[in-house]
Design an enzyme around this catalytic site. Structure first.
Site, PDB file in Angstrom:
ATOM      1  N   GLY A  72       0.816  -1.201   0.000  1.00  0.00           N
ATOM      2  CA  GLY A  72       0.000   0.000   0.000  1.00  0.00           C
ATOM      3  C   GLY A  72       0.855   1.258   0.000  1.00  0.00           C
ATOM      4  N   SER A 200      -3.646  -2.846  -0.495  1.00  0.00           N
ATOM      5  CA  SER A 200      -2.529  -3.644   0.017  1.00  0.00           C
ATOM      6  C   SER A 200      -3.012  -5.037   0.350  1.00  0.00           C
ATOM      7  CB  SER A 200      -1.970  -2.952   1.268  1.00  0.00           C
ATOM      8  OG  SER A 200      -0.881  -3.674   1.782  1.00  0.00           O
ATOM      9  N   GLY A 201      -2.358  -6.050  -0.232  1.00  0.00           N
ATOM     10  CA  GLY A 201      -2.821  -7.426  -0.111  1.00  0.00           C
ATOM     11  C   GLY A 201      -2.927  -7.954   1.308  1.00  0.00           C
ATOM     12  N   HIS A 202      -1.974  -7.564   2.148  1.00  0.00           N
ATOM     13  CA  HIS A 202      -1.946  -8.179   3.479  1.00  0.00           C
ATOM     14  C   HIS A 202      -3.046  -7.652   4.397  1.00  0.00           C
ATOM     15  CE1 HIS A 202      -0.055  -4.993   6.070  1.00  0.00           C
ATOM     16  NE2 HIS A 202       0.338  -4.538   4.899  1.00  0.00           N
ATOM     17  N   THR A 238      10.674  -7.565 -11.539  1.00  0.00           N
ATOM     18  CA  THR A 238      10.066  -8.875 -11.711  1.00  0.00           C
ATOM     19  C   THR A 238       8.876  -9.004 -10.766  1.00  0.00           C
ATOM     20  OG1 THR A 238      12.187  -9.782 -12.348  1.00  0.00           O
ATOM     21  CG2 THR A 238      10.507 -11.351 -11.657  1.00  0.00           C
ATOM     22  N   CYS A 326       1.892   1.102  12.214  1.00  0.00           N
ATOM     23  CA  CYS A 326       3.062   1.592  11.513  1.00  0.00           C
ATOM     24  C   CYS A 326       3.766   2.694  12.267  1.00  0.00           C
ATOM     25  CB  CYS A 326       2.673   2.109  10.144  1.00  0.00           C
ATOM     26  SG  CYS A 326       2.140   0.782   9.100  1.00  0.00           S
TER      27      CYS A 326
END
Ligand code: PLP
Ligand code: PLP
Lengths: 393, 146, 393, 146
Positions: A72, A200-202, A238, A326
């Site tokens: 994110g 954000s995936g997590h 990648t 955070c």
């Protein structure tokens, strides 16, 4: 210690077993580089394309508008710095709110050092940005407005559609940090009028190290990571193939189960809010009571400090947070709680519990049963409470 | 927080929590802005200058509670002169260390003892050799600029 | 198709089983955010610290000098843009070589657009940067030199120590893109005099989406990703915990097996080079014969084109590359091969085979047995070969 | 490359590879810079203007080989006039499509046919309606600026 009660889902979520299963082939016999030409690699490339399409569909976006990132934070940095740099000829003024995540605020601060100007909008006592104030803050040289979908600390959901309308009236790009909202509530970028959206995936049961940025077609934005031809030449590096495949699986699951999840979380959230506010004196809900994330409770307890609450909860096996995860590593109280008008000692005394579809009513009960004792014990140790009691005798 | 076992023990089971009625000296330091406020109560034998009892109340993080607890343990039974040698370093060492961002808590504990001793000295109109007026008293609770 | 023969390890490597095993707990029951305060999260935080220490040790660096990133591309972007921006008061000139990876070249190009000046050093026919030419190219306003440790296409290993000496003589920062070299050969940043070093996990049997940047203590560098307090406040974003733990495991394994791996790869590489050059006419090794990565063969075959070779190899189950994997999606011939002086048609006709410790002699034999037929067939289809034969009749 | 099965079939087993001795027309297009060179040989019946045979040689990627192969198949047996209607689009469709960055290969195949026809016309001093002088002949093999 007994069972772990995880109520810190805003900090991060646990990877869904089905997500891990979807990822595993790409960590074992499908470890190809999708840019390569042989069959295995081309298959992986096609799988990436499918993942992109899956994500695009959840937002009512088109495939080419989804760009995979590492998190994110990268999405926020890219959107903000990328638009600011690409549109510097148009103007160097940006607008955001005082309760954004540091990924947004510190990106803005970095631009300020480069000579950009940033307006930080106030929020009201529930954390809402004023659409009127935004309207007035937009100047001829404003190029970007960045407002979060939902706040990570207090869960307040901003009036995104109204904000978008104001932005478009003035012909200004609108970026939305939806890290806490995406895959937790339905989002239609077309209907809402969003130009860019960070996720954000997590935060929705995919692995850490995955994210994406939706960029509406036609948006003038500079590349953030330069290099190879990946992501339509807009984001080099990648691809985190396994992570991306997992993220697509996670969002597919989240969207198919969204309604039930939201209902379940809301029930638990409301049960906890009601009990805590009733059973613990001098406690107050932070953030709006209604327009809030279904999984978020943030409660201020007067006279006591957050970390000591967390440590006491930790002893019970309860995982919680006292602000933005955070920002731990900092001693300052949460900028969000200060922005909604809490004085320092109250800002220090807040507890964030973020539940999930996996949280049970028993978990909620255990926390509610124990919290009054914890608060009472800490208050009995608190010089502020002592002063308060003496004053009111 | 990467707290040592000793720190964990002291914030989970803090020693000497409470007030002392008619304490010989009371000192309060810290402020809500940084998130830690400590108050120390001392019961001092006027003749021997031995600290017979010491209690504390603390608003703050785990480290604040643990350093308060450890500091009270360390000064109890000591003379005023000996108590002055209980530095923040000594408290930290006794706790097997603190994370870097929590070092200030140990300073606060030292300050709280000093503030209580200063209060004692003022009340009794004596001068304690080597004790300076504590500066770190509760500041006005005011909000930061964003 | 029979067994897969994977000879594209410069594009990406397969995740080691032991690496996946090390990662798995962090994708199942240890999915905590390392910034959180409860026990599980703090344990994960400690595990991250250990991973950092493991990596630092392999470079003879200290823990605080290792910053986790999402990939080699991010490391390169950060090093180059971060140093350029932080030292703009000192000067706006940078130096690199013509054979760098696009992650470096395109970062440089982005800076050129901002008004920086970049010198692109020529290389000789084997791909070596000239230390003398570098010495002459450094100006009073030069702030950074970025030269790769080993080239990803032709495997040439640059004279890093000599380059570092020249940089330090002139008091200029030296960044090394070691994406192809790290964990494949021993690197001591102190002994070599490297200020910054980029690495990418998926090039040494960790997962894609992981990388790191070594930044020597005292280096003046701007943040690239702003946000939370992660990575000593220098690189924000929730850490890819599972990926990082895996990367540390991978480098630990690679370093403990390095000597044997290098010997094994060198044996296979040399066997293949010798046979191919002997058995196929009009073929030539690209890159230096001696100072080259132990796993890299890059051979030019006149009169034929790379992709058609790859497709023929694909039919045999052989995974190979005809240039940098990252540049696929482009029709231009490899900038590296052009820089070492190949004309376009020869640059188009090169084949890169990058073996690994898992490549067997049987794999090597199979490729060497089949390659002459493939080349012959393609030449029989080639108008360039037809012209050549007619001219020499 | 995300090649269709038809493309794969044609580059794996290309039809009509080779030369035609004393061909009626030969055309070579493309250049080494972009990585594709195609040469078409036509055997044309001077009376009927029917393309009796067509062969090719190609230096290039899979798509270049496949489009050459398909194009030869498509023009064989056709008259010159019909052959002119074998456009790059027709070749692509016959191959079930090409990846976007490979579309130029199909253009090259069309150009190669045209170049061979042009050569035929020149040798026989005739004018073929609708055929323009091919422009895409082999360029000087020269190096790019970096
Ligand atoms: C020399 C070199 N630098 C940088 C990179 C970029 O690494 P990544 O793809 O992990 O971002 C690569 C890999 O392709 C490389 O070979
Ligand atoms: C609202 C918001 N934005 C951005 C981020 C940053 O996301 P990440 O940690 O994945 O970089 C977070 C997560 O902490 C967040 O809650």
């Amino acid at each position: 210690m007994g069972k772990l009660i995880y109520m810190d889902n805003a900090a991060t979520t646990f990877v869904d077993k089905r997500v891990l299963d979807a990822m595993t082939p790409y960590l074992t016999d499908r470890c190809f580089n999708p840019s390569s030409i042989y069959d295995g690699a081309q298959d992986v490339h096609a799988d990436l394309d499918n993942a992109r399409a899956t994500i695009a569909k959840t937002l009512n976006a088109s495939d080419r508008e989804i760009y995979f990132t590492a998190c994110g934070t990268e999405s926020d940095n890219w959107a903000i710095k990328g638009v600011a740099h690409a549109n510097a000829d148009k103007g160097k003024h940006l607008i955001t709110s005082k309760i954004e995540h540091h990924a947004v605020l510190h990106s803005m601060a970095a631009l300020e050092k480069e000579g950009y100007e940033v307006t930080y909008l106030d929020v009201d006592e529930n954390g809402f940005v004023s659409v009127d104030a935004l309207d007035k803050a937009i100047r001829p040289d404003t190029v970007l407005v960045s407002i979060m979908y939902a706040n990570n600390e207090i869960g307040t959901i901003e009036p995104i559609k109204e904000i978008a309308e104001v932005c478009h009236k003035h012909n200004v790009y609108f970026h939305v940090d939806a890290v806490q909202a995406y895959a937790h509530l339905p989002i239609d970028v077309k209907e809402l009028g969003i130009d860019m959206l960070s996720a954000s995936g997590h935060k929705f049961n995919a692995m850490k190290g995955t994210g994406f940025l939706y960029i509406k077609k036609g948006t003038k934005i500079q590349n953030f990571m330069d290099g190879g031809a990946q992501e339509f030449k807009k984001r080099a590096g990648t691809e985190n193939v396994a992570g991306i495949i997992g993220m697509a699986k996670a969002t597919e699951i989240a969207h198919s189960e969204m309604k039930e999840r939201m209902e379940h979380e809301t029930k638990i959230r409301d049960y906890m809010i009601d009990r805590i506010l009733k059973e613990i004196p001098y406690s107050k809900l932070n953030g709006d009571r209604v327009k809030r994330l279904s999984n978020n409770l943030n409660i201020g307890f007067e006279f006591i400090e957050g970390e000591s609450m967390l440590l006491a909860l930790n002893d019970l096996g309860v995982c919680a947070s006292s602000g933005s995860a955070c920002t731990s590593g900092s001693l300052d109280p949460s900028h969000v709680l200060l922005a909604i008008g809490l004085p320092h000692e109250k800002a220090h005394g807040s507890l964030r519990l973020t539940v999930s579809h996996e949280t049970t009513m028993d978990d909620a009960k255990l926390v509610c049963d124990n919290l009054p004792k914890i608060v009472e014990r800490l208050r009995s140790m608190s010089p502020l409470y002592e002063d308060f009691v003496k004053k009111n005798k | 927080m990467a707290y040592s076992e000793k720190v964990k023990d002291h914030y989970t089971n803090p020693r000497n929590v409470g007030e002392i009625e008619n304490a010989s000296g009371v000192g309060t330091v810290g402020n809500a802005k940084c998130g830690d406020i400590m108050r120390m109560y001392l019961d001092i034998d006027d003749k021997t200058h031995i600290i017979k009892d010491c209690k504390f109340k603390t608003f703050g993080c785990g480290a604040a509670v643990a350093t308060s607890s450890m500091a009270t343990e360390m000064v109890k039974g000591k003379t005023i002169e000996e108590a002055l040698k209980v530095t923040n370093k000594a408290v930290m060492e006794a706790l097997d260390g603190l994370p870097p961002i929590k070092v200030h808590c140990s300073l606060l504990a030292e300050e709280a003892i000093h503030a209580a001793l200063w209060d004692y000295a003022e009340k009794h109109n004596i001068k304690i050799e080597g004790l300076k007026k504590p500066v770190n008293d509760i500041e006005e609770l005011e909000e930061d600029e964003f």
